[in-house]
Design a protein around this motif. Structure first.
Motif, PDB file in Angstrom:
ATOM      1  N   ALA A 207     -10.199 -13.355 -23.770  1.00 35.49           N
ATOM      2  CA  ALA A 207      -8.785 -14.005 -23.393  1.00 35.49           C
ATOM      3  C   ALA A 207      -8.235 -13.614 -21.815  1.00 35.49           C
ATOM      4  CB  ALA A 207      -7.814 -13.312 -24.263  1.00 35.49           C
ATOM      5  N   ASP A 208      -7.750 -14.570 -21.203  1.00 37.29           N
ATOM      6  CA  ASP A 208      -7.334 -14.133 -19.884  1.00 37.29           C
ATOM      7  C   ASP A 208      -5.903 -14.491 -19.888  1.00 37.29           C
ATOM      8  OD1 ASP A 208      -7.246 -17.099 -19.922  1.00 37.29           O
ATOM      9  OD2 ASP A 208      -8.209 -17.507 -18.184  1.00 37.29           O
ATOM     10  N   ILE A 209      -5.375 -14.705 -20.819  1.00 33.41           N
ATOM     11  CA  ILE A 209      -3.901 -14.842 -21.012  1.00 33.41           C
ATOM     12  C   ILE A 209      -3.585 -14.638 -22.634  1.00 33.41           C
ATOM     13  CG2 ILE A 209      -1.584 -16.367 -21.101  1.00 33.41           C
ATOM     14  CD1 ILE A 209      -3.131 -18.142 -18.885  1.00 33.41           C
ATOM     15  N   ALA A 221       0.158  -2.893 -24.212  1.00 32.88           N
ATOM     16  CA  ALA A 221      -0.546  -4.272 -23.697  1.00 32.88           C
ATOM     17  C   ALA A 221      -0.485  -4.445 -22.288  1.00 32.88           C
ATOM     18  CB  ALA A 221      -0.098  -5.585 -24.417  1.00 32.88           C
ATOM     19  N   ILE A 222       0.744  -3.906 -21.682  1.00 32.56           N
ATOM     20  CA  ILE A 222       0.795  -4.125 -20.281  1.00 32.56           C
ATOM     21  C   ILE A 222      -0.463  -2.948 -19.763  1.00 32.56           C
ATOM     22  CG2 ILE A 222       2.304  -3.164 -18.376  1.00 32.56           C
ATOM     23  CD1 ILE A 222       4.508  -4.190 -20.034  1.00 32.56           C
ATOM     24  N   GLU A 223      -0.451  -1.936 -20.292  1.00 36.30           N
ATOM     25  CA  GLU A 223      -1.614  -0.911 -19.666  1.00 36.30           C
ATOM     26  C   GLU A 223      -2.889  -1.405 -19.738  1.00 36.30           C
ATOM     27  OE1 GLU A 223      -0.664   2.558 -21.709  1.00 36.30           O
ATOM     28  OE2 GLU A 223       1.409   3.023 -20.733  1.00 36.30           O
ATOM     29  N   ALA A 224      -3.141  -2.224 -21.015  1.00 38.33           N
ATOM     30  CA  ALA A 224      -4.575  -2.749 -21.015  1.00 38.33           C
ATOM     31  C   ALA A 224      -4.968  -3.859 -20.110  1.00 38.33           C
ATOM     32  CB  ALA A 224      -4.685  -3.405 -22.554  1.00 38.33           C
ATOM     33  N   MET A 225      -3.903  -4.347 -19.628  1.00 34.13           N
ATOM     34  CA  MET A 225      -4.086  -5.553 -18.533  1.00 34.13           C
ATOM     35  C   MET A 225      -3.905  -4.967 -17.277  1.00 34.13           C
ATOM     36  SD  MET A 225      -1.945  -8.774 -19.926  1.00 34.13           S
ATOM     37  CE  MET A 225      -2.975  -9.515 -21.407  1.00 34.13           C
ATOM     38  N   GLN A 226      -3.315  -3.866 -17.173  1.00 34.16           N
ATOM     39  CA  GLN A 226      -3.526  -3.240 -15.897  1.00 34.16           C
ATOM     40  C   GLN A 226      -5.021  -2.568 -15.362  1.00 34.16           C
ATOM     41  OE1 GLN A 226      -0.312  -0.676 -16.151  1.00 34.16           O
ATOM     42  NE2 GLN A 226       1.099  -1.671 -14.782  1.00 34.16           N
ATOM     43  N   GLU A 227      -5.612  -2.299 -16.553  1.00 33.95           N
ATOM     44  CA  GLU A 227      -6.916  -1.929 -16.658  1.00 33.95           C
ATOM     45  C   GLU A 227      -8.247  -2.925 -16.452  1.00 33.95           C
ATOM     46  OE1 GLU A 227      -5.663   1.850 -19.792  1.00 33.95           O
ATOM     47  OE2 GLU A 227      -7.173   0.245 -20.243  1.00 33.95           O
ATOM     48  N   ALA A 228      -7.616  -4.128 -16.597  1.00 37.75           N
ATOM     49  CA  ALA A 228      -8.740  -5.056 -16.599  1.00 37.75           C
ATOM     50  C   ALA A 228      -8.472  -5.943 -15.381  1.00 37.75           C
ATOM     51  CB  ALA A 228      -8.353  -5.950 -17.901  1.00 37.75           C
ATOM     52  N   GLU A 229      -9.049  -7.009 -15.019  1.00 32.22           N
ATOM     53  CA  GLU A 229      -9.115  -7.866 -14.089  1.00 32.22           C
ATOM     54  C   GLU A 229      -8.880  -9.626 -14.395  1.00 32.22           C
ATOM     55  OE1 GLU A 229     -11.887  -7.447 -11.111  1.00 32.22           O
ATOM     56  OE2 GLU A 229     -11.481  -5.344 -10.466  1.00 32.22           O
ATOM     57  N   GLY A 230      -8.015 -10.239 -13.769  1.00 32.20           N
ATOM     58  CA  GLY A 230      -8.003 -11.502 -13.900  1.00 32.20           C
ATOM     59  C   GLY A 230      -7.507 -12.060 -15.404  1.00 32.20           C
ATOM     60  N   VAL A 231      -6.681 -11.181 -15.876  1.00 30.75           N
ATOM     61  CA  VAL A 231      -5.969 -11.301 -17.205  1.00 30.75           C
ATOM     62  C   VAL A 231      -4.292 -11.328 -16.900  1.00 30.75           C
ATOM     63  CG1 VAL A 231      -7.786 -10.693 -18.533  1.00 30.75           C
ATOM     64  CG2 VAL A 231      -5.860  -9.056 -17.953  1.00 30.75           C
ATOM     65  N   TRP A 232      -3.592 -12.230 -17.572  1.00 36.49           N
ATOM     66  CA  TRP A 232      -2.275 -12.388 -17.241  1.00 36.49           C
ATOM     67  C   TRP A 232      -1.742 -12.373 -18.828  1.00 36.49           C
ATOM     68  CZ3 TRP A 232      -0.178 -11.778 -12.705  1.00 36.49           C
ATOM     69  CH2 TRP A 232      -1.018 -12.206 -11.675  1.00 36.49           C
ATOM     70  N   GLY A 235       5.505 -12.602 -21.558  1.00 37.58           N
ATOM     71  CA  GLY A 235       6.201 -11.867 -22.496  1.00 37.58           C
ATOM     72  C   GLY A 235       7.261 -12.456 -23.451  1.00 37.58           C
ATOM     73  N   ASN A 236       8.320 -11.975 -24.193  1.00 41.54           N
ATOM     74  CA  ASN A 236       9.450 -12.721 -24.920  1.00 41.54           C
ATOM     75  C   ASN A 236      10.568 -11.902 -24.659  1.00 41.54           C
ATOM     76  OD1 ASN A 236       8.680 -10.693 -26.587  1.00 41.54           O
ATOM     77  ND2 ASN A 236       9.422 -11.946 -28.296  1.00 41.54           N
ATOM     78  N   VAL A 237      11.571 -12.583 -25.023  1.00 43.16           N
ATOM     79  CA  VAL A 237      12.890 -12.016 -25.211  1.00 43.16           C
ATOM     80  C   VAL A 237      13.562 -12.032 -23.796  1.00 43.16           C
ATOM     81  CG1 VAL A 237      14.490 -10.198 -25.903  1.00 43.16           C
ATOM     82  CG2 VAL A 237      12.678 -10.574 -27.333  1.00 43.16           C
ATOM     83  N   ARG A 238      13.035 -11.405 -22.844  1.00 46.24           N
ATOM     84  CA  ARG A 238      13.447 -11.207 -21.275  1.00 46.24           C
ATOM     85  C   ARG A 238      12.847 -11.447 -20.085  1.00 46.24           C
ATOM     86  NH1 ARG A 238      12.572  -6.819 -18.386  1.00 46.24           N
ATOM     87  NH2 ARG A 238      11.875  -4.623 -19.387  1.00 46.24           N
ATOM     88  N   GLU A 239      13.128 -11.387 -18.967  1.00 42.29           N
ATOM     89  CA  GLU A 239      12.045 -11.603 -18.098  1.00 42.29           C
ATOM     90  C   GLU A 239      11.146 -10.259 -17.759  1.00 42.29           C
ATOM     91  OE1 GLU A 239      12.317 -13.818 -15.693  1.00 42.29           O
ATOM     92  OE2 GLU A 239      14.322 -14.669 -15.466  1.00 42.29           O
ATOM     93  N   VAL A 247       1.031  -8.248 -13.942  1.00 48.75           N
ATOM     94  CA  VAL A 247       0.623  -8.474 -15.126  1.00 48.75           C
ATOM     95  C   VAL A 247       1.120  -9.538 -15.745  1.00 48.75           C
ATOM     96  CG1 VAL A 247       1.088  -7.650 -17.563  1.00 48.75           C
ATOM     97  CG2 VAL A 247       0.322  -6.183 -15.617  1.00 48.75           C
ATOM     98  N   PHE A 248       2.407  -9.774 -15.456  1.00 49.18           N
ATOM     99  CA  PHE A 248       2.935 -11.217 -16.355  1.00 49.18           C
ATOM    100  C   PHE A 248       3.119 -12.369 -15.340  1.00 49.18           C
ATOM    101  CE2 PHE A 248       4.657  -7.408 -18.262  1.00 49.18           C
ATOM    102  CZ  PHE A 248       4.816  -8.038 -19.782  1.00 49.18           C
ATOM    103  N   ALA A 249       2.558 -13.605 -16.094  1.00 52.20           N
ATOM    104  CA  ALA A 249       2.608 -14.942 -15.594  1.00 52.20           C
ATOM    105  C   ALA A 249       3.906 -15.533 -15.843  1.00 52.20           C
ATOM    106  CB  ALA A 249       1.292 -15.756 -16.268  1.00 52.20           C
ATOM    107  N   GLY A 250       4.516 -14.941 -16.868  1.00 48.92           N
ATOM    108  CA  GLY A 250       5.893 -15.559 -17.119  1.00 48.92           C
ATOM    109  C   GLY A 250       6.538 -14.795 -18.512  1.00 48.92           C
ATOM    110  N   SER A 251       7.594 -15.514 -18.813  1.00 50.99           N
ATOM    111  CA  SER A 251       8.332 -15.050 -20.200  1.00 50.99           C
ATOM    112  C   SER A 251       8.881 -16.195 -20.835  1.00 50.99           C
ATOM    113  CB  SER A 251       9.311 -13.979 -19.696  1.00 50.99           C
ATOM    114  OG  SER A 251       8.796 -12.707 -19.161  1.00 50.99           O
TER     115      SER A 251
END
Length: 329
Positions: A207-209, A221-232, A235-239, A247-251
């Motif tokens: 998974a890359d997203i 999940a944020i920390e897992a993505m900070q440890e990886a490369e090329g993944v985004w 999120g939900n609910v808010r910005e 980390v985030f491509a959008g919300s």
């Protein structure tokens, strides 16, 4: 009876026969089956309660940190109802069963379930249609994925979460029908370590997203993505991309604070009616919309704007079912 509430209706009141005219003190209580500062769904509900106090002049009270278990929810609702508020907002569809049990014993109190669909003599539900923004997030993921593998992580199987997952999946299928979809309800909305492990496993599976519908657990999940490369992450609910641009491509914005506010406003104005499910969707951009990181290309933004308009006008129907394979650790 189901009603859809647009922006102007939500702010100006509803043309219904009044069921309650509030005089003197206006008292609103809220039940939060989680922490009011979880950075996600529960915090959004609490912010809505604060808005009710600030803009509607209500005297507010709340209970938070309540386990999403029937006995605990019922006990908390009874404590709130014993104080005799005009309205109790039970924030989250996980409260539905408890509300139907307790409301019958307090006929003089009005009950509103946010993100629910239960009704009764003194019960109505108010739902922000997060599946619509989730659908758009899925469509965006389909346009952005390089690996063709897209993930979804949530905690407990409540109706709004299931509908959000279904919406995301169908949005993904709309723009990338050949994508592999990895989806899991891991069992806990707030477990940081668990969310980290699940996100890491989905990244290892290609998974890359990943779309996360979590509360406090999202940090994992944020920390897992900070440890990886090329993944985004979406999120939900808010910005979210403003806080974690790496980390985030959008919300998938679903301002669920609006559900409680619209309910309380209707009570304050004397236009609240029992036995209804009031739904608030993309036609109200204060409540529901897709937010994208600044780096998303203009042609993708334009395509997603077009799809959003088609949802509002009804030419795209957001499906919320999903019955295919699920991801496991």
């Amino acid at each position: 009876m189901i009603r859809k509430v647009g922006y102007m209706v939500a702010l100006c009141g509803l043309s219904l026969s009044p069921s309650l005219a509030v005089a003197d003190a206006f008292e609103v209580a809220m039940l939060l089956p989680g922490q009011k500062d979880d950075g996600g769904f529960m915090e959004a509900g609490y912010r809505g309660l604060e808005r009710i106090e600030a803009e509607l002049g209500a005297e507010i009270s709340y209970e938070d940190g309540i386990a999403p278990e029937p006995d605990a929810l019922e006990a908390a609702l009874r404590r709130l109802a014993d104080a005799g508020p005009d309205l109790i907002i039970a924030h989250g569809g996980q409260n539905s069963e408890a509300v139907m049990t307790v409301a019958a014993d307090y006929p003089e109190v009005l009950f509103s379930v946010t993100q629910g669909d239960v009704t009764g003599d003194n019960v109505s539900s108010y739902e922000v249609l997060q599946e619509q923004s989730a659908w758009l997030a899925g469509a965006a993921a389909g346009l952005l994925t390089q690996s063709g593998v897209v993930g979804h992580i949530s905690g407990i199987r409540v109706t709004p979460g299931l509908k959000g997952r279904g919406g995301f999946y169908h949005g993904l299928q709309h723009t990338r029908p050949d994508a592999d979809f990895l989806t899991i309800f891991a069992g806990d909305q707030d477990d940081v370590s668990l969310a980290h492990d699940v996100a890491s496993a989905q990244i290892e599976a290609g998974a890359d997203i990943i779309f996360t519908m979590l509360n406090a657990g999202r940090q994992g999940a944020i920390e897992a993505m900070q440890e990886a490369e090329g993944v985004w992450q979406f999120g939900n609910v808010r910005e979210w991309h403003e806080d974690y641009p790496e980390v985030f491509a959008g919300s998938a914005i679903a301002n669920v604070s609006m559900a409680g506010f619209v309910a309380a406003e209707a009570v304050k104005q004397g236009s609240w009616s029992s036995g209804e499910v009031v739904r608030i969707g993309l036609e109200n951009p204060e409540a529901v919309r897709l937010s994208l990181a600044p780096w998303v290309e203009d042609d993708i933004v334009a395509e997603l704007d077009r799809l959003a308009a088609e949802i509002v006008e009804g030419s795209i129907e957001v499906q919320t079912s999903y019955d295919a394979e699920e991801f496991s650790l």
